[in-house]
Design a protein around this motif. Sequence first.
Motif, PDB file in Angstrom:
ATOM      1  N   UNK A 114      62.290 -56.687  52.709  1.00  0.00           N
ATOM      2  CA  UNK A 114      61.133 -57.564  52.898  1.00  0.00           C
ATOM      3  C   UNK A 114      60.336 -57.010  54.069  1.00  0.00           C
ATOM      4  N   UNK A 115      59.045 -56.830  53.869  1.00  0.00           N
ATOM      5  CA  UNK A 115      58.147 -56.306  54.897  1.00  0.00           C
ATOM      6  C   UNK A 115      56.991 -57.277  55.031  1.00  0.00           C
ATOM      7  N   UNK A 116      56.678 -57.658  56.265  1.00  0.00           N
ATOM      8  CA  UNK A 116      55.573 -58.584  56.432  1.00  0.00           C
ATOM      9  C   UNK A 116      55.248 -58.842  57.882  1.00  0.00           C
ATOM     10  N   UNK A 117      54.508 -59.903  58.096  1.00  0.00           N
ATOM     11  CA  UNK A 117      54.105 -60.295  59.446  1.00  0.00           C
ATOM     12  C   UNK A 117      55.072 -61.345  59.980  1.00  0.00           C
ATOM     13  N   UNK A 118      55.377 -61.222  61.256  1.00  0.00           N
ATOM     14  CA  UNK A 118      56.324 -62.139  61.892  1.00  0.00           C
ATOM     15  C   UNK A 118      55.876 -63.584  61.738  1.00  0.00           C
ATOM     16  N   UNK A 119      54.588 -63.834  61.796  1.00  0.00           N
ATOM     17  CA  UNK A 119      54.084 -65.207  61.689  1.00  0.00           C
ATOM     18  C   UNK A 119      54.440 -65.851  60.341  1.00  0.00           C
ATOM     19  N   UNK A 120      54.755 -65.033  59.340  1.00  0.00           N
ATOM     20  CA  UNK A 120      55.076 -65.533  58.007  1.00  0.00           C
ATOM     21  C   UNK A 120      56.583 -65.572  57.714  1.00  0.00           C
ATOM     22  N   UNK A 121      57.401 -65.281  58.700  1.00  0.00           N
ATOM     23  CA  UNK A 121      58.852 -65.197  58.491  1.00  0.00           C
ATOM     24  C   UNK A 121      59.472 -66.476  57.947  1.00  0.00           C
ATOM     25  N   UNK A 122      58.957 -67.610  58.333  1.00  0.00           N
ATOM     26  CA  UNK A 122      59.553 -68.895  57.942  1.00  0.00           C
ATOM     27  C   UNK A 122      59.673 -69.055  56.424  1.00  0.00           C
ATOM     28  N   UNK A 123      58.815 -68.403  55.670  1.00  0.00           N
ATOM     29  CA  UNK A 123      58.851 -68.538  54.211  1.00  0.00           C
ATOM     30  C   UNK A 123      60.101 -67.914  53.593  1.00  0.00           C
ATOM     31  N   UNK A 124      60.865 -67.147  54.371  1.00  0.00           N
ATOM     32  CA  UNK A 124      62.081 -66.521  53.845  1.00  0.00           C
ATOM     33  C   UNK A 124      63.346 -67.303  54.190  1.00  0.00           C
ATOM     34  N   UNK A 125      63.170 -68.484  54.759  1.00  0.00           N
ATOM     35  CA  UNK A 125      64.329 -69.329  55.056  1.00  0.00           C
ATOM     36  C   UNK A 125      64.928 -69.854  53.753  1.00  0.00           C
ATOM     37  N   UNK A 126      66.237 -70.094  53.794  1.00  0.00           N
ATOM     38  CA  UNK A 126      66.918 -70.639  52.638  1.00  0.00           C
ATOM     39  C   UNK A 126      67.793 -69.629  51.912  1.00  0.00           C
ATOM     40  N   UNK A 127      67.714 -68.366  52.286  1.00  0.00           N
ATOM     41  CA  UNK A 127      68.549 -67.334  51.656  1.00  0.00           C
ATOM     42  C   UNK A 127      69.989 -67.471  52.145  1.00  0.00           C
ATOM     43  N   UNK A 128      70.159 -67.657  53.467  1.00  0.00           N
ATOM     44  CA  UNK A 128      71.488 -67.873  54.042  1.00  0.00           C
ATOM     45  C   UNK A 128      71.333 -68.519  55.417  1.00  0.00           C
ATOM     46  N   UNK A 129      72.380 -69.173  55.863  1.00  0.00           N
ATOM     47  CA  UNK A 129      72.352 -69.826  57.173  1.00  0.00           C
ATOM     48  C   UNK A 129      72.163 -68.803  58.295  1.00  0.00           C
TER      49      UNK A 129
END
Length: 151
Positions: free
Chosen positions: A2-17
Amino acid sequence: MIYGEIKDLRQYKGISENLDNAIEYILSGKYRDGVAGKNVIDGDKLYFNCPDAPMTKELKDGFFESHKQYIDIHVVIDGEENLGYVPRTESVVTKEYDLAGDYEILDGEIKNMFHLTPERFIMFFPDEPHMALLKVKDVKQIRKVIFKVLV
């Protein structure tokens, strides 16, 4: 990967604790205060390495590495770097897997190049060969951290 902007990291929550905890830590910005070496957040489940004065390098001096137990999240604090990627199926292991260090070394041809700045991140999952610290224009010292997230 996954490559992106740090400000958008929250959208990747839920994959693992463990990954959720890493994301929150990155968003807090606390990694900027890390010390050279290993910085433990949650034992072996989550920590980050802060290399002491890493230098970018020429492509010819790079190598691919891959992991089996940890997700790598690369974040640049100061400067910029390029990271290369090759699909696992298009690479060849040149140094067998080291269980203690959770890495193997591979050879292959870069298929994708990613540019990292302090606003961006890149996340490599197990068995995704990547080549870090490649120069952008000139060889330079940068400041970065690599989060290690147990899968």
